[in-house]
Motif scaffolding. Structure first.
Motif, PDB file in Angstrom:
ATOM      1  N   ARG A 266       0.819  -1.223   0.000  1.00 42.67           N
ATOM      2  CA  ARG A 266       0.000   0.000   0.000  1.00 42.67           C
ATOM      3  C   ARG A 266       0.847   1.264   0.000  1.00 42.67           C
ATOM      4  O   ARG A 266       0.361   2.338  -0.382  1.00 42.67           O
ATOM      5  CB  ARG A 266      -0.934  -0.015   1.216  1.00 42.67           C
ATOM      6  CG  ARG A 266      -2.091  -1.006   1.057  1.00 42.67           C
ATOM      7  CD  ARG A 266      -2.926  -1.134   2.313  1.00 42.67           C
ATOM      8  NE  ARG A 266      -4.088  -1.991   2.061  1.00 42.67           N
ATOM      9  CZ  ARG A 266      -4.715  -2.719   2.979  1.00 42.67           C
ATOM     10  NH1 ARG A 266      -4.274  -2.701   4.239  1.00 42.67           N
ATOM     11  NH2 ARG A 266      -5.754  -3.460   2.662  1.00 42.67           N
ATOM     12  N   LEU A 267       2.101   1.155   0.416  1.00 44.75           N
ATOM     13  CA  LEU A 267       2.987   2.322   0.361  1.00 44.75           C
ATOM     14  C   LEU A 267       3.280   2.738  -1.074  1.00 44.75           C
ATOM     15  O   LEU A 267       3.621   3.896  -1.334  1.00 44.75           O
ATOM     16  CB  LEU A 267       4.308   2.022   1.073  1.00 44.75           C
ATOM     17  CG  LEU A 267       4.258   1.656   2.558  1.00 44.75           C
ATOM     18  CD1 LEU A 267       5.658   1.340   3.057  1.00 44.75           C
ATOM     19  CD2 LEU A 267       3.623   2.768   3.371  1.00 44.75           C
ATOM     20  N   TRP A 268       3.172   1.788  -2.000  1.00 46.50           N
ATOM     21  CA  TRP A 268       3.545   2.035  -3.398  1.00 46.50           C
ATOM     22  C   TRP A 268       2.331   2.133  -4.334  1.00 46.50           C
ATOM     23  O   TRP A 268       2.486   2.550  -5.483  1.00 46.50           O
ATOM     24  CB  TRP A 268       4.449   0.909  -3.901  1.00 46.50           C
ATOM     25  CG  TRP A 268       5.692   0.716  -3.093  1.00 46.50           C
ATOM     26  CD1 TRP A 268       5.871  -0.143  -2.049  1.00 46.50           C
ATOM     27  CD2 TRP A 268       6.938   1.403  -3.236  1.00 46.50           C
ATOM     28  NE1 TRP A 268       7.144  -0.043  -1.538  1.00 46.50           N
ATOM     29  CE2 TRP A 268       7.834   0.905  -2.255  1.00 46.50           C
ATOM     30  CE3 TRP A 268       7.399   2.386  -4.111  1.00 46.50           C
ATOM     31  CZ2 TRP A 268       9.139   1.351  -2.118  1.00 46.50           C
ATOM     32  CZ3 TRP A 268       8.716   2.831  -3.980  1.00 46.50           C
ATOM     33  CH2 TRP A 268       9.559   2.316  -3.000  1.00 46.50           C
ATOM     34  N   THR A 291      -5.190   3.448   0.375  1.00 40.71           N
ATOM     35  CA  THR A 291      -4.647   4.728   0.822  1.00 40.71           C
ATOM     36  C   THR A 291      -3.752   5.287  -0.277  1.00 40.71           C
ATOM     37  O   THR A 291      -3.318   4.558  -1.170  1.00 40.71           O
ATOM     38  CB  THR A 291      -3.801   4.572   2.109  1.00 40.71           C
ATOM     39  OG1 THR A 291      -2.756   3.624   1.868  1.00 40.71           O
ATOM     40  CG2 THR A 291      -4.662   4.084   3.270  1.00 40.71           C
ATOM     41  N   ARG A 292      -3.473   6.573  -0.195  1.00 42.19           N
ATOM     42  CA  ARG A 292      -2.612   7.188  -1.210  1.00 42.19           C
ATOM     43  C   ARG A 292      -1.171   6.727  -1.013  1.00 42.19           C
ATOM     44  O   ARG A 292      -0.654   6.689   0.095  1.00 42.19           O
ATOM     45  CB  ARG A 292      -2.695   8.715  -1.108  1.00 42.19           C
ATOM     46  CG  ARG A 292      -1.885   9.425  -2.176  1.00 42.19           C
ATOM     47  CD  ARG A 292      -2.236  10.892  -2.290  1.00 42.19           C
ATOM     48  NE  ARG A 292      -1.441  11.540  -3.317  1.00 42.19           N
ATOM     49  CZ  ARG A 292      -1.653  11.460  -4.621  1.00 42.19           C
ATOM     50  NH1 ARG A 292      -2.667  10.730  -5.058  1.00 42.19           N
ATOM     51  NH2 ARG A 292      -0.882  12.094  -5.488  1.00 42.19           N
ATOM     52  N   SER A 293      -0.512   6.361  -2.105  1.00 40.10           N
ATOM     53  CA  SER A 293       0.873   5.896  -2.033  1.00 40.10           C
ATOM     54  C   SER A 293       1.806   7.037  -1.614  1.00 40.10           C
ATOM     55  O   SER A 293       1.467   8.219  -1.771  1.00 40.10           O
ATOM     56  CB  SER A 293       1.315   5.343  -3.384  1.00 40.10           C
ATOM     57  OG  SER A 293       1.313   6.367  -4.371  1.00 40.10           O
ATOM     58  N   LEU A 294       2.965   6.669  -1.100  1.00 36.97           N
ATOM     59  CA  LEU A 294       3.933   7.676  -0.655  1.00 36.97           C
ATOM     60  C   LEU A 294       4.727   8.268  -1.809  1.00 36.97           C
ATOM     61  O   LEU A 294       5.282   9.353  -1.690  1.00 36.97           O
ATOM     62  CB  LEU A 294       4.904   7.062   0.356  1.00 36.97           C
ATOM     63  CG  LEU A 294       4.306   6.625   1.691  1.00 36.97           C
ATOM     64  CD1 LEU A 294       5.402   6.136   2.629  1.00 36.97           C
ATOM     65  CD2 LEU A 294       3.524   7.760   2.341  1.00 36.97           C
ATOM     66  N   THR A 295       4.805   7.539  -2.917  1.00 40.54           N
ATOM     67  CA  THR A 295       5.565   8.021  -4.074  1.00 40.54           C
ATOM     68  C   THR A 295       5.033   7.362  -5.338  1.00 40.54           C
ATOM     69  O   THR A 295       4.533   6.243  -5.308  1.00 40.54           O
ATOM     70  CB  THR A 295       7.067   7.701  -3.929  1.00 40.54           C
ATOM     71  OG1 THR A 295       7.758   8.135  -5.109  1.00 40.54           O
ATOM     72  CG2 THR A 295       7.307   6.222  -3.744  1.00 40.54           C
TER      73      THR A 295
END
Length: 410
Positions: A266-268, A291-295
């Protein structure tokens, strides 16, 4: 006549019920050891992924095994392990108290031993190395992924459970254990006995740095295991590096906590399916990116034969969603999900409860994930990662600095 037949039938029915009550084992008649056995049996009966139980009649198994001698806890453990062996599933296993505690420590911080992640090769029942932990005594001794551990201190591992083998390799710092190892290339003369001094194994799952040796900076993140801290540490690395492109190194990552693998994906990812799960009834479930990715920077993932389990979930999710390109070798191929169940005496049972499929509904169990760019290389030490001898890393740099990959990622 009809009335007489009714009373005869009723009498037979009552007698039958009475006899069943008389012969049926009552709960209060079970010993403490038998109750532990029955609790283990019920956990598998409710949860195991294969409702045929590997072709075993599970109720008949219960009735047969409850008759076995269980005069103390060790005999009870032996009976439980004998029962679980019928499933022919090395991942469904009893964890005796020490092994259960060690597993909990393993996913939370540190351990004391040689620093090996191991599995059981279902083809030959040998203990197989998934990967040595970076910087561990095992790595320094030259043990590689896919090596076989044939003996531990002269005891054949074929006579041990997976957890018993792991327990024999753990021990106080400074003590020595002798491992007889068959090299990964399987040459006839590749068997050797190594004296390895146990040490404290710190399980910091993430190493990160900014590689500025190329025409643009590349953020390098190595994730060695999906422990409880893994997702948080990867998130910190992404934010600290703030790079225009990333390499996520999952080589020799044996997996760990399923939820950590999902949360790291989910981080990506902004959206899309991360993984599908299939339970014993064939019911399909899924985990989604929510959720919105970090990058959204271009990403290459490095994989090899030691990339397993939760690492394959993450790799498959990002590959199938078009978020990342995979470079390296075909992954390990563990497409099964286990849950841990605690028993009242501080032991536990790991049970295979489901299978998983990648977002494209690919079953990778025993097959692995094929990378987009196959780059084979001999095992290298951690100190050689990112150097010219790291061909997989160099291919990732080539892709990330090419206009084509950047365009595809955008």
């Amino acid at each position: 006549m009809i009335k007489k037949a009714f009373w005869v039938s009723l009498l037979v029915f009552v007698c039958l019920i009475s006899s069943l009550w008389f012969f049926a084992p009552r709960a209060e008649a079970f010993t403490k050891e038998q109750k532990l056995f029955l609790q283990s049996w019920r956990i598998v009966n409710r949860s195991y992924v294969d409702e045929s139980f590997n072709g075993e009649n599970w109720w008949f198994t219960r009735e047969e095994f409850i008759k076995k001698p269980m005069r103390d806890r060790q005999e009870t453990y032996d009976v439980i392990e004998e029962m679980l062996a019928l499933l022919d599933d090395p991942f469904t296993r009893l964890l005796r108290p020490k092994a259960y505690k060690s597993l909990q420590v393993n996913t939370s911080g540190e351990l004391f031993g040689v620093g090996l992640q191991i599995s059981l090769d279902p083809q030959n029942n040998l203990v197989e190395v998934i990967t040595p932990i970076v910087g561990s005594p095992a790595e320094s001794a030259g043990i590689h992924p896919r090596d076989y551990i044939l003996e531990i201190d002269g005891v054949a591992t074929s006579t041990l459970t997976l957890d018993a083998a792991a327990e024999k390799m753990r021990g106080p710092v400074g003590t020595t254990v002798f491992l007889t190892v068959e090299n990964h290339d399987r040459d006839a003369d590749s068997i050797q006995t190594l004296a390895i001094v146990r040490d404290r194994i710190t399980l910091n799952p993430v190493y990160a740095n900014l590689d500025e040796r190329n025409e643009k900076a590349i953020g390098y993140i190595r994730l060695s295991e999906f422990s409880a801290q893994a997702t948080q540490e990867v998130a910190h690395a992404i934010m600290d590096l703030n790079a225009p492109a990333y390499i996520l190194d999952l080589r020799n990552n044996p997996g760990g906590l399923l939820q950590a693998g999902i949360e790291t994906a989910r981080l990506w990812l902004d959206d899309g399916t991360i993984v599908y799960t299939v339970n014993r009834q064939g019911t399909l479930g899924s985990f989604e990116a929510n959720t919105r990715s970090l990058t959204d920077a271009p990403l290459v993932i490095l994989v090899n034969q030691g990339t397993a389990s939760a690492s394959e979930i993450l790799s498959g999710a990002l590959q199938d969603n078009g978020r990342a390109v995979l470079v390296g070798e075909t992954t390990y191929g563990k497409g099964l999900i286990q849950s841990l169940f605690e028993l009242p005496d501080d032991s536990g049972i790991a049970v295979t409860v489901a299978k998983y499929e990648t977002p494209n509904h690919t079953d990778i169990n025993k097959l692995g994930i094929e990378p987009d760019f196959v780059v084979e290389q001999e095992p290298i030490a951690f100190s050689q990662v990112g150097t010219k001898v790291d061909l997989q890393y160099q291919k990732a740099i080539e892709l990330l600095t090419s206009k084509r990959l950047v365009a595809d990622a955008v």
